[in-house]
Scaffold this motif. Structure first.
Motif, PDB file in Angstrom:
ATOM      1  N   ALA A  31       0.920  -1.248  -0.087  1.00 18.43           N
ATOM      2  CA  ALA A  31       0.025   0.171  -0.175  1.00 18.43           C
ATOM      3  C   ALA A  31       0.886   0.978  -0.007  1.00 18.43           C
ATOM      4  O   ALA A  31       2.025   1.136   0.357  1.00 18.43           O
ATOM      5  N   ILE A  32       0.474   2.401  -0.322  1.00 14.00           N
ATOM      6  CA  ILE A  32       0.913   3.428  -0.472  1.00 14.00           C
ATOM      7  C   ILE A  32      -0.254   4.811  -0.392  1.00 14.00           C
ATOM      8  O   ILE A  32      -1.186   4.627  -1.245  1.00 14.00           O
ATOM      9  N   GLY A  33       0.226   5.731   0.276  1.00 12.34           N
ATOM     10  CA  GLY A  33      -0.822   6.756   0.245  1.00 12.34           C
ATOM     11  C   GLY A  33       0.077   8.261   0.922  1.00 12.34           C
ATOM     12  O   GLY A  33       0.868   8.016   1.525  1.00 12.34           O
ATOM     13  N   GLY A  34      -0.424   9.265   0.331  1.00 16.20           N
ATOM     14  CA  GLY A  34       0.232  10.615   0.739  1.00 16.20           C
ATOM     15  C   GLY A  34      -0.434  11.564  -0.137  1.00 16.20           C
ATOM     16  O   GLY A  34      -1.322  11.386  -1.071  1.00 16.20           O
ATOM     17  N   GLU A  35      -0.197  13.046   0.438  1.00 13.79           N
ATOM     18  CA  GLU A  35      -0.552  14.143  -0.322  1.00 13.79           C
ATOM     19  C   GLU A  35       0.255  14.355  -1.701  1.00 13.79           C
ATOM     20  O   GLU A  35       1.287  14.265  -1.636  1.00 13.79           O
ATOM     21  N   LEU A  36      -0.306  14.608  -2.758  1.00  8.78           N
ATOM     22  CA  LEU A  36       0.103  14.948  -4.110  1.00  8.78           C
ATOM     23  C   LEU A  36       0.714  16.398  -3.970  1.00  8.78           C
ATOM     24  O   LEU A  36      -0.008  17.281  -3.804  1.00  8.78           O
ATOM     25  N   VAL A  37       2.094  16.484  -4.062  1.00  9.69           N
ATOM     26  CA  VAL A  37       2.817  17.768  -3.952  1.00  9.69           C
ATOM     27  C   VAL A  37       3.309  18.115  -5.278  1.00  9.69           C
ATOM     28  O   VAL A  37       3.690  19.397  -5.442  1.00  9.69           O
ATOM     29  N   ALA A  38       3.491  17.319  -6.407  1.00 12.91           N
ATOM     30  CA  ALA A  38       3.979  17.704  -7.367  1.00 12.91           C
ATOM     31  C   ALA A  38       3.589  16.559  -8.542  1.00 12.91           C
ATOM     32  O   ALA A  38       3.329  15.302  -8.036  1.00 12.91           O
ATOM     33  N   ALA A  39       3.639  16.636  -9.810  1.00 11.20           N
ATOM     34  CA  ALA A  39       3.424  15.488 -10.792  1.00 11.20           C
ATOM     35  C   ALA A  39       3.815  15.978 -12.179  1.00 11.20           C
ATOM     36  O   ALA A  39       3.947  17.321 -12.523  1.00 11.20           O
ATOM     37  N   ALA A  40       4.788  15.153 -12.453  1.00 10.51           N
ATOM     38  CA  ALA A  40       5.766  15.390 -13.719  1.00 10.51           C
ATOM     39  C   ALA A  40       5.728  14.145 -14.590  1.00 10.51           C
ATOM     40  O   ALA A  40       6.321  13.150 -14.304  1.00 10.51           O
ATOM     41  N   GLY A  41       5.130  14.383 -15.758  1.00 10.92           N
ATOM     42  CA  GLY A  41       5.278  13.102 -16.756  1.00 10.92           C
ATOM     43  C   GLY A  41       4.362  11.798 -16.003  1.00 10.92           C
ATOM     44  O   GLY A  41       3.430  12.390 -15.569  1.00 10.92           O
ATOM     45  N   PRO A  42       4.937  10.668 -16.023  1.00 15.37           N
ATOM     46  CA  PRO A  42       3.977   9.720 -15.135  1.00 15.37           C
ATOM     47  C   PRO A  42       4.196   9.832 -13.658  1.00 15.37           C
ATOM     48  O   PRO A  42       3.627   8.970 -13.025  1.00 15.37           O
ATOM     49  N   ASP A  43       5.122  10.534 -13.211  1.00 21.49           N
ATOM     50  CA  ASP A  43       5.554  10.597 -11.942  1.00 21.49           C
ATOM     51  C   ASP A  43       4.689  11.607 -10.958  1.00 21.49           C
ATOM     52  O   ASP A  43       4.319  12.610 -11.066  1.00 21.49           O
ATOM     53  N   LEU A  44       4.259  10.689  -9.785  1.00 27.24           N
ATOM     54  CA  LEU A  44       3.465  11.497  -8.687  1.00 27.24           C
ATOM     55  C   LEU A  44       4.425  11.635  -7.671  1.00 27.24           C
ATOM     56  O   LEU A  44       4.809  10.748  -7.083  1.00 27.24           O
ATOM     57  N   HIS A  45       4.385  12.797  -7.003  1.00 28.36           N
ATOM     58  CA  HIS A  45       5.203  13.199  -5.871  1.00 28.36           C
ATOM     59  C   HIS A  45       4.460  13.233  -4.628  1.00 28.36           C
ATOM     60  O   HIS A  45       3.634  14.090  -4.699  1.00 28.36           O
ATOM     61  N   LEU A  46       4.548  11.970  -3.831  1.00 29.19           N
ATOM     62  CA  LEU A  46       3.563  11.912  -2.790  1.00 29.19           C
ATOM     63  C   LEU A  46       4.374  12.183  -1.337  1.00 29.19           C
ATOM     64  O   LEU A  46       5.416  11.406  -1.084  1.00 29.19           O
ATOM     65  N   ALA A  47       3.859  13.107  -0.627  1.00 26.19           N
ATOM     66  CA  ALA A  47       4.232  13.297   0.834  1.00 26.19           C
ATOM     67  C   ALA A  47       3.704  12.213   1.589  1.00 26.19           C
ATOM     68  O   ALA A  47       2.625  12.253   1.952  1.00 26.19           O
ATOM     69  N   THR A  48       4.570  11.151   1.942  1.00 27.36           N
ATOM     70  CA  THR A  48       4.101  10.141   2.779  1.00 27.36           C
ATOM     71  C   THR A  48       4.778  10.117   4.355  1.00 27.36           C
ATOM     72  O   THR A  48       5.550  11.173   4.660  1.00 27.36           O
ATOM     73  N   GLU A  49       4.522   9.127   5.075  1.00 30.67           N
ATOM     74  CA  GLU A  49       5.223   9.265   6.562  1.00 30.67           C
ATOM     75  C   GLU A  49       6.667   9.005   6.328  1.00 30.67           C
ATOM     76  O   GLU A  49       7.255   8.913   7.285  1.00 30.67           O
ATOM     77  N   ARG A  50       7.006   8.424   5.229  1.00 29.78           N
ATOM     78  CA  ARG A  50       8.421   8.187   4.903  1.00 29.78           C
ATOM     79  C   ARG A  50       9.191   9.383   4.191  1.00 29.78           C
ATOM     80  O   ARG A  50      10.264   9.050   3.720  1.00 29.78           O
ATOM     81  N   GLY A  51       8.493  10.415   4.157  1.00 33.35           N
ATOM     82  CA  GLY A  51       9.187  11.279   3.262  1.00 33.35           C
ATOM     83  C   GLY A  51       8.453  11.555   1.874  1.00 33.35           C
ATOM     84  O   GLY A  51       7.368  10.837   1.581  1.00 33.35           O
ATOM     85  N   VAL A  52       8.806  12.319   0.973  1.00 36.35           N
ATOM     86  CA  VAL A  52       8.266  12.709  -0.418  1.00 36.35           C
ATOM     87  C   VAL A  52       8.799  11.465  -1.110  1.00 36.35           C
ATOM     88  O   VAL A  52       9.967  11.159  -1.322  1.00 36.35           O
TER      89      VAL A  52
END
Length: 277
Positions: A216-237
Motif C-alpha cells: 500500500a501507499i498513500g500521501g498528499e500529492l505535492v507535484a506531478a511530472a510526466g508519469p510521476d506523482l510526488h507523494l508526501a508520505t510518512e516516509r518523506g516525499v
C-alpha cells in the motif's frame, strides 16, 4: 488524471490525498496490446513500466513511430529539444497534431521546437542531431527524478542549455530540405508540474521500485511530472511512476503505512528497461 478499467477516472489535484493498496493475492497481468486483451493473461514483473508480456510488447511496437517501425505516416511532424535538468537534454519527434502533449508525458521541464516536416525528414534531422551534437533521443526516468529537486530557479536559466543547442543545430549543414526550421521559443513546464518557486514541495527522497501483492501507499500529492506523482508520505516525499500501477488489482486505501518497496532516489535498478522515452 488517472483512468481506471471500466471508464472511471480520478482527477489529480495538488494537495489531494492519493492512496491505494494492491489486493493481498494480486498478480500483475499483461495489459495487452493496441486495445486488445492479452490472450494468455500472462504475468509481468512488478518493476516493469510497460506491463506487457514479450508477445504483446512486440505487437504494440509493430505500429509505433517511437520504435521507428512506421515510415509512411502522412501527418506532419515536429522535431524538438527537451530539457529535464542540468546536462539532461534529448532530441525527439512528435506528430504536430499532438502539440506539447508528448513533452508533458515525458516530464520535460523545458523544451523548444526545432523544425517541422514529413515524418522521414524529421527522423533524418533527429539522427543528424544525435550524431553531430551528441544529443541522445532518450533520457532514463531515474535520471530525470534525481535532478528534479535541484533545478535552476528561473525560466531563463532552465532554457539556457537548449538555447545553445538550438543555435548549434540550426547552423548545421545537412538538414533535410523538406524540414522547415523553427525559431527558438522555450516553453517551461516547471509551474505546471509544481516544481517551481513557492509551489515547489519538499524534495523527494525515494521512488517506488515496484508494487507487490498486499502493498500500500498513500500521501498528499505535492507535484506531478510526466508519469510521476510526488507523494508526501510518512516516509518523506516518494515518487510513484504511475506506469507501475497498470496490470494490478488495486483497492482504495485510507491511512495504511507505505509498504511498497522503495529505492533511494538517484539509484537506478540495474537491468530494468525504462521504456523508449
Amino acid at each position: 488524471m488517472l483512468s481506471w478499467a471500466g471508464g472511471r477516472s480520478s482527477a489529480l489535484v495538488r494537495g489531494k490525498r492519493v492512496a491505494f493498496a494492491v489486493a493481498e493475492e494480486g498478480v500483475r497481468t499483461c495489459v495487452g496490446a493496441r486495445g486488445h486483451a492479452c490472450p494468455l493473461r500472462a504475468g509481468v514483473p512488478g518493476r516493469s513500466t510497460g506491463a506487457r508480456c514479450e508477445e504483446c510488447a512486440r505487437l504494440d511496437r509493430a505500429h509505433s513511430v517511437a520504435a521507428d517501425t512506421v515510415a509512411d505516416d502522412p501527418r506532419p511532424y515536429r522535431v524538438y529539444l527537451a530539457w529535464f535538468g542540468p546536462g539532461l537534454v534529448k532530441v525527439g519527434i512528435t506528430a504536430e497534431e499532438r502539440g506539447p502533449a508528448r513533452l508533458l508525458e515525458q516530464g520535460a521541464v523545458c523544451f523548444s521546437w526545432l523544425g517541422r516536416g514529413p515524418l522521414m525528414a524529421a527522423r533524418r534531422a533527429e539522427e543528424l542531431l544525435r550524431a553531430a551534437l551528441g544529443v541522445p533521443d532518450r533520457v532514463p526516468y531515474a535520471r530525470k527524478r534525481a535532478v528534479r529537486a535541484a533545478l535552476p530557479a528561473s525560466e531563463a536559466e532552465r532554457a539556457a542549455e537548449i538555447a545553445g543547442l538550438h543555435a548549434r543545430a540550426v547552423a548545421l549543414g545537412g538538414w533535410p530540405e523538406t524540414l522547415t526550421p523553427e525559431p527558438f521559443r522555450p516553453v517551461d513546464h516547471a509551474g505546471v508540474f509544481g516544481i517551481e518557486g513557492e509551489r515547489r514541495g519538499p524534495a523527494a527522497v525515494a521512488e517506488v521500485a515496484g508494487l507487490v501483492a498486499g502493498g500500500a501507499i498513500g500521501g498528499e500529492l505535492v507535484a506531478a511530472a510526466g508519469p510521476d506523482l510526488h507523494l508526501a508520505t510518512e516516509r518523506g516525499v516518494v515518487v510513484l511512476d504511475t506506469r507501475l500501477m497498470t496490470g494490478w488489482e488495486l483497492l482504495s486505501a485510507g491511512g495504511e503505512p507505505c509498504t511498497v518497496p522503495l529505492r533511494e532516489l538517484g539509484r537506478a535498478a540495474p537491468g530494468v528497461q525504462d521504456g523508449l522515452f
